[in-house]
Structures are given as structure tokens and as C-alpha cells.
Enzyme design. Structure first.
Site, PDB file in Angstrom:
ATOM      1  N   ASP A   1       0.922  -1.188  -0.094  1.00  0.00           N
ATOM      2  CA  ASP A   1      -0.108  -0.192  -0.165  1.00  0.00           C
ATOM      3  C   ASP A   1       0.946   1.140   0.062  1.00  0.00           C
ATOM      4  O   ASP A   1       1.839   1.232  -0.746  1.00  0.00           O
ATOM      5  CB  ASP A   1      -0.893   0.000   1.137  1.00  0.00           C
ATOM      6  CG  ASP A   1      -2.090   0.939   1.202  1.00  0.00           C
ATOM      7  OD1 ASP A   1      -3.002   0.428   0.625  1.00  0.00           O
ATOM      8  OD2 ASP A   1      -1.964   2.083   1.693  1.00  0.00           O
TER       9      ASP A   1
ATOM     10  N   TYR B   1      -3.224  10.988   0.808  1.00  0.00           N
ATOM     11  CA  TYR B   1      -3.687  10.908  -0.802  1.00  0.00           C
ATOM     12  C   TYR B   1      -3.692  12.389  -1.170  1.00  0.00           C
ATOM     13  O   TYR B   1      -3.489  12.557  -2.615  1.00  0.00           O
ATOM     14  CB  TYR B   1      -5.304  10.327  -0.472  1.00  0.00           C
ATOM     15  CG  TYR B   1      -5.258   8.849  -0.256  1.00  0.00           C
ATOM     16  CD1 TYR B   1      -5.289   8.351  -1.434  1.00  0.00           C
ATOM     17  CD2 TYR B   1      -5.005   8.330   1.101  1.00  0.00           C
ATOM     18  CE1 TYR B   1      -5.297   6.548  -1.021  1.00  0.00           C
ATOM     19  CE2 TYR B   1      -4.857   7.045   1.404  1.00  0.00           C
ATOM     20  CZ  TYR B   1      -5.038   6.137   0.141  1.00  0.00           C
ATOM     21  OH  TYR B   1      -5.106   4.817   0.447  1.00  0.00           O
TER      22      TYR B   1
ATOM     23  N   HIS C   1      -4.515  -7.882   0.861  1.00  0.00           N
ATOM     24  CA  HIS C   1      -4.045  -6.659   0.797  1.00  0.00           C
ATOM     25  C   HIS C   1      -3.117  -6.296   2.087  1.00  0.00           C
ATOM     26  O   HIS C   1      -2.096  -5.585   2.059  1.00  0.00           O
ATOM     27  CB  HIS C   1      -4.956  -5.156   0.707  1.00  0.00           C
ATOM     28  CG  HIS C   1      -4.514  -4.253   0.292  1.00  0.00           C
ATOM     29  ND1 HIS C   1      -3.910  -3.934  -0.784  1.00  0.00           N
ATOM     30  CD2 HIS C   1      -4.515  -2.684   1.186  1.00  0.00           C
ATOM     31  CE1 HIS C   1      -3.589  -2.158  -0.739  1.00  0.00           C
ATOM     32  NE2 HIS C   1      -3.738  -1.903   0.409  1.00  0.00           N
TER      33      HIS C   1
END
Length: 433
Positions: free
Chosen positions: A213, A352, A411
Site C-alpha cells: 500500500d 492521498y 492487501h
């Protein structure tokens, strides 16, 4: 400083509660002087008032109506959140994981003007290979707790002394117990530079790095920077998508006809993710400050964190349906509660914005090769966002030293399948011993 005062403020006893909260949180986010290179011991203790306020807020949740479909296509299902809330309010015990954390060597050091929190466990075995492991979103250092002892103490877990690691696990800026940036600029490149400084400050002249990630983004940027001390990296979410594939995905085109079966599967997985799995990234990359609800409502925070991607949600939600594989209810709530107690829902979301702001949704280059030329090891987990084909991986990483497809895990690989993940780390870096 973590603002627990706002978390459990009440008009009747506000002054007392604020004082208690500040006394509790000062160890969680004390900011050192920018030129202070010291490494300071750290531990955290949430106040009883903060935990009581958490339970009160869960009890006071105003619930929406049930989804109008029988599956999870509209998002996190009401039954899942109802059961999560029931367990969180009545049965969950934060003190257990708090005790586990405080039993580990934890530290704070200031790098580039920001306090960075990290766990640092040295192996008792000589010549252990130092490794810095970076979590992602919506993860935290909670993701890596299960792998620390198997990596540092391999002889107790079926390994040999020659497979030992020293392990460094930092909290990303704005996440967990690290400082919260008050100005922009903390993107993966800057974090990568900070991690290099951290490993040097700890005295390491030779080390490896691992991540998935955002941890992958940071780890690959460390490799791009190529400090001489970094001898190799490992990732479980590699950036391997060739330009022609990325362009076809951007155009919503059918898979190219010349793809192998493995490549076609990867294409279809990526197409699904770009079409159905990027809503959270779009919001956080454009308007993270708008997410006030995740800093104000525990259930709002939990629902937002559970819905990272479709398969991860299913692997997490099953814990609240009584299934035993992978993550437990406590695993999930340890992570969410850490975010709640440190008030990092929004500050974590800003990564982000720092990285992707202004990029059109389907052009978000999560998986574009970064030009890594140092040795790379790859583990492909079947429930990851996409399973990187070997053919793409060899092109993206010219010094590929290890590639393996495992039979379970997704993940959050280290968190979900710690035994398998540990085995992968031993195998991945064996040639560097």
C-alpha cells in the site's frame, strides 16, 4: 498534540476532562525541537475518560436504514456495522493491545521538523539483517505486530538464527503516534528520505526495506533514491503495470488480445479496481478535510476504514460473522481504535492529497513502475488489488531476486497471514545473507 479534550468534552466537566486528556496524550505526540536528533523512549496510555467517551459515542450512533440490496455492492453492510458496534462497545478491550505495544521498544525522533514514532526490536542473534517495514492506509503499526517476534526470534518459530532480522516499524506522518504535519509536503518521496535518515540514525550501514500500500510507495521511493546502505527491497503490492496496459485501462478498453492468462487476470483485476474501488482515494485526494465525520464518529471512522477495497472488506467483515480465518474482531478494532484515540482519521487521509491531488481518477498511477534498479523481491498474494504477473514484474524490476505467488492472503498481508508473510521475508532476502 492529540486533542482528546475535544473527543470527550462535556459542558459539565470540561475543564477537568481536558486536563486529564492532555496529561494522557503528551506522551503520544510530544513534538521535539527541529534540530534535536535524539531518540526518546515512548509509551502510550489512553485515559479511562477517553475510552468511556468512545463507548458513549458508539452507543449514541444514529444508524441509517439497511442497504436495499442483498450484497455489499452499496458499501459496508448495516449488519456488519451493528455487530462491530455491539462488540466494540461491550466486549472489546483496548488495554490488551496497549499492553502489547508498551511491551515493545518504542521511540520518537525528530526528522525534518516532524516527530516520527517507531518500534525498534533488535534480534538477539548476531548478524541479523536490519529491515524497515512501512504500513499503509487504513493500516498502522498494528498491521506488523504479529511479525515482529517471528522475524527477530526465528529459532522460536521454525527458522534458523541465520534468518534473523532487526525490525524497525515507523508510523507514517499523520498516522498513529507520529507527529501531524502542519504544512504540506509530506509525500512518499519526503517520507522515503526520512526513513533513510532514521535507519542511519539507528546506526545501520546495511539494511533492506519492505512495504505494501503506501508502504510500497515509500519503499520504492527509497529504492529510487538509492542510498548505498539500502541493499534491496521487498513489496507485496508491486508497481509493475506497463505503459500500454495503463493506457488501455485509462481508455476502459478491452484487454489486449496478446495477453497471457496471467496477464489477462491482472488486467481484469485492475479494471475492476479502477472502476469500482477508488472512491475513497478520490475523496481523500481531493477533499480530505471534508471528512469531519470520521474524526467525530467512531462508527463513521470504522465504516470508512473497512471499505478500502471490495475483497479486503469481505476478508474483514467475515470476522464479524463468526469466521475464524485471517483477522479477528480484535485485530480490526485495535487498528480502528488507534486511529480514534490519536484523532488521525483526517490527518492520515491527507497523504492521498499530498500525492494525488489534481490527478484524474483513472490516471492515478498506483502501479506505474518507478524505475527501481536495486535488487527487488516480490510476494504476490491472491486477494491483493491485483496479482502482478511475473512477466510485468521482470520488466519493472531489472534486478528481481525473488518472485513467489502464495496461496492465501490479501492487501494487509502481514496482518492477515503473519506466518506466511514471515516465511516470505526469510526466503526473499536469503540471497543477501
Amino acid at each position: 498534540m492529540t486533542n482528546f479534550g475535544q473527543t470527550f468534552f462535556t459542558a459539565a466537566v470540561s475543564g477537568l476532562l481536558v486536563l486529564v486528556a492532555l496529561a494522557t496524550s503528551v506522551q503520544a505526540a510530544g513534538q521535539g525541537a527541529p534540530d534535536d536528533k535524539s531518540i526518546r523512549p515512548f509509551h502510550f496510555h489512553a485515559s479511562d475518560e477517553a475510552l468511556a467517551d468512545l463507548r458513549r459515542r458508539i452507543a449514541a450512533t444514529r444508524w441509517p436504514s439497511r442497504e436495499t440490496v442483498a450484497d455489499d455492492s452499496q458499501g459496508v453492510q448495516l449488519a456488519t456495522m451493528r455487530e462491530l458496534a455491539r462488540y466494540w462497545q461491550t466486549d472489546y478491550d483496548w488495554r490488551k493491545v496497549e499492553g502489547r505495544l508498551n511491551a515493545l521498544p518504542q521511540f520518537i525522533t525528530n526528522i525534518d521538523g516532524l516527530d516520527i514514532h517507531f518500534i525498534h526490536v533488535r534480534s538477539k542473534h548476531p548478524n541479523a539483517l536490519p529491515m524497515i517495514v512501512t504500513h499503509g492506509w487504513p493500516g498502522s503499526i498494528i498491521e506488523q505486530l504479529k511479525i515482529i517476534d517471528p522475524l527477530t526470534n526465528p529459532t522460536a518459530y521454525g527458522g534458523s538464527a541465520s534468518e534473523a532480522f532487526d525490525v524497525v516499524i515507523p508510523s507514517l506522518p499523520g498516522h498513529g503516534f507520529s507527529g501531524k504535519p502542519t504544512a504540506g509536503g509530506w509525500d512518499p518521496v519526503r517520507i522515503a528520505r526520512a526513513w533513510i535518515v532514521l535507519m542511519k540514525r539507528l546506526g545501520y550501514t546495511r539494511f533492506v526495506a519492505q512495504g505494501g500500500d503506501w508502504g510500497n510507495a515509500v519503499t520504492e521511493q527509497m529504492a529510487v533514491l538509492k542510498p548505498p546502505e539500502l541493499v534491496a527491497i521487498h513489496t507485496n503490492m508491486p508497481a509493475t503495470v506497463p505503459d500500454d496496459i495503463a493506457k488501455a485501462l485509462l481508455a476502459s478498453a478491452p484487454p489486449p488480445s496478446n495477453l497471457s492468462a496471467e496477464e489477462r487476470q491482472a488486467y481484469e483485476e485492475l479494471d475492476f479496481f479502477y472502476k469500482n474501488g477508488l472512491a475513497y482515494a478520490q475523496e481523500m485526494s481531493h477533499r480530505p478535510q471534508t471528512l469531519y465525520g470520521i474524526d467525530d464518529s467512531p462508527i463513521g471512522l470504522a465504516a470508512w476504514m473497512l471499505d478500502h477495497d471490495a475483497r479486503s472488506y469481505q476478508l474483514i467483515a467475515r470476522a464479524f460473522k463468526g469466521e475464524k480465518e485471517g483477522l479477528t474482531r480484535d485485530d480490526v478494532l485495535d487498528n480502528v481504535t488507534l486511529y480514534w484515540l490519536t484523532s488521525t482519521g483526517i490527518t492520515a487521509s491527507r497523504l492521498y492529497w499530498e500525492t494525488l491531488h489534481g490527478v484524474p481518477l483513472r490516471q492515478i498511477a498506483f502501479f506505474a513502475p518507478q524505475g527501481v534498479t536495486i535488487p527487488v523481491a516480490i510476494s504476490v498474494f491472491p486477494d491483493e488489488l491485483y496479482q502482478a504477473p511475473r512477466s510485468w514484474t521482470v520488466r519493472a524490476y531489472p534486478k528481481l531476486i525473488y518472485y513467489n505467488r502464495v496461496d492465501k492472503g490479501g492487501h494487509f498481508a502481514a496482518w492477515e497471514q503473519p506466518q506466511l508473510f514471515t516465511s516470505e521475508m526469510r526466503a526473499a532476502f536469503r540471497s543477501l545473507r
